[in-house]
Design an enzyme around this catalytic site. Structure first.
Site: not given
Length: 362
Positions: A63-65
């Site tokens: 998951l990206s930020a």
């Protein structure tokens, strides 16, 4: 990548922080972020980190930020009815948020390299549809995921209104990505260490805007098959042809949603007001933050504000006053799903009612 905003104690507080820092700027994007709890896409043992503005990776799951997803959602300029292609769709978190905006007549496709991540994404999607309190507040464009390398998409595939790539794109693949767009479409991707927005203004005309300095893992190059030939990825067919039954469900649910506010207003006029639900809202004044980019890392440092301490004391006093007004022993009522209640009250056979509710468990 991340760390640009303070961590939240829950999903709503994380969204508040992203709004305050101007990563979330439009109401549609805010509604989508609030509707889907980021923690639901984490493995159970890592959920304590879900509301931090940090990327998360475990095996092939990534998951990206939140600040990155916020910039992506804003840059895509999503609207109901558009077609969307997510390259490196991962857990399906972004695709599900996009689906809330696209609505029932949009197109929502994802390509993911790892089959185990596709399975994880489908499980999370099923969990959202069956259990989320937010599902009935929207008409959802359900994502469809396929396994494969996004650099091997069949050359005869239909073009899309919006495209996002969740891995670093090498310069030699820039034109390949651009050709996935319709004229007037928007492509968002990490290109040369910058999150980049490209708008196709004509058959051979483009506008490019650099949004944010980022650091993404690069796209994985295709591996030739045993026969030495590439294996083209076949995307679902466009346009999507819906059954008459499905179209009827969409129309009925939409009509009921329009009726509910009218009935509620009528009851209120007749003195049948709903019992107020008590909700305690925690008021916080946050210190200003300075975000420093150094090489590929992000550091966030706090700049003290002399008025912060006094402001926090004022907030505490306000909260204590509010708490003093709440009747003792009264617990907040759970939110009422008026759409579900209305459907269940209709003079219809039970199987049809549950079809209208997408066979949801609650």
């Amino acid at each position: 990548m991340g760390g640009a905003v303070s961590a939240g104690e829950d999903n709503d507080e994380l969204i508040d922080n992203l709004k305050e820092a101007q990563y979330i700027r439009t109401e549609l994007v805010e509604q989508a972020f609030r509707a889907i709890d980021r923690a639901d896409y984490y493995l159970e043992e890592f959920k304590e980190n879900a509301y931090k503005d940090l990327a998360w990776k475990h095996g092939n799951i990534h998951l990206s930020a939140p600040c990155i997803y916020s910039e992506v959602m804003e840059a895509l300029e999503l609207q109901p009815g558009l077609s969307f292609l997510n390259l490196g769709s991962g857990t399906g978190y972004l695709s599900s948020m996009v689906g809330l905006i696209l609505g029932p007549f949009g197109v929502n496709h994802g390509v993911e390299l790892h089959s185990d991540v596709i399975e994880y994404a489908r499980q999370k999607l099923d969990f959202f549809i069956k259990t989320s309190d937010s599902f009935d507040k929207f008409e959802f464009c359900e994502p469809s995921f396929v396994t494969g390398n996004c650099l091997e998409i069949s050359p005869d595939c239909t073009q899309y209104d919006r495209v996002y790539c969740g891995a670093g794109v090498q310069k030699e693949h820039e034109d390949y990505m651009k050709n996935l767009l319709k004229v007037g479409g928007i492509l968002v991707m990490p290109l040369e260490e910058k999150l980049t927005k490209i708008t196709r203004t004509g058959p051979s005309a483009w506008e490019t805007k650099k949004i944010l300095a980022v650091s993404f893992a690069p796209l994985i190059q295709p591996c030739p098959s045993e026969a030495g030939r590439s294996r083209p990825v076949q995307l679902p067919a466009l346009p999507v042809v819906r059954s008459l039954q499905d179209l009827a469900r969409i129309a009925i649910r939409s009509t009921i949603k329009k009726i509910i506010p009218q009935e509620t207003a009528s009851k209120n006029e007749n003195g049948l007001k709903n019992t107020p639900r008590l909700k305690q809202r925690r008021i916080r004044r946050r210190r200003m933050q300075t975000v420093v980019f150094l090489d590929k890392e992000v550091f966030a440092s706090r700049v003290s504000n002399p008025s912060d301490d006094n402001a926090c004391e004022d907030c505490d006093e306000e909260q204590q006053e509010d708490e003093g007004k709440a009747p003792s022993g009264v617990k907040p009522h759970p939110p009422v799903n008026f759409l579900r209640e209305k459907v269940l009250s209709l003079p219809l056979p039970d199987p049809l009612k549950y079809y209208l509710l997408y066979y949801r468990e609650k």
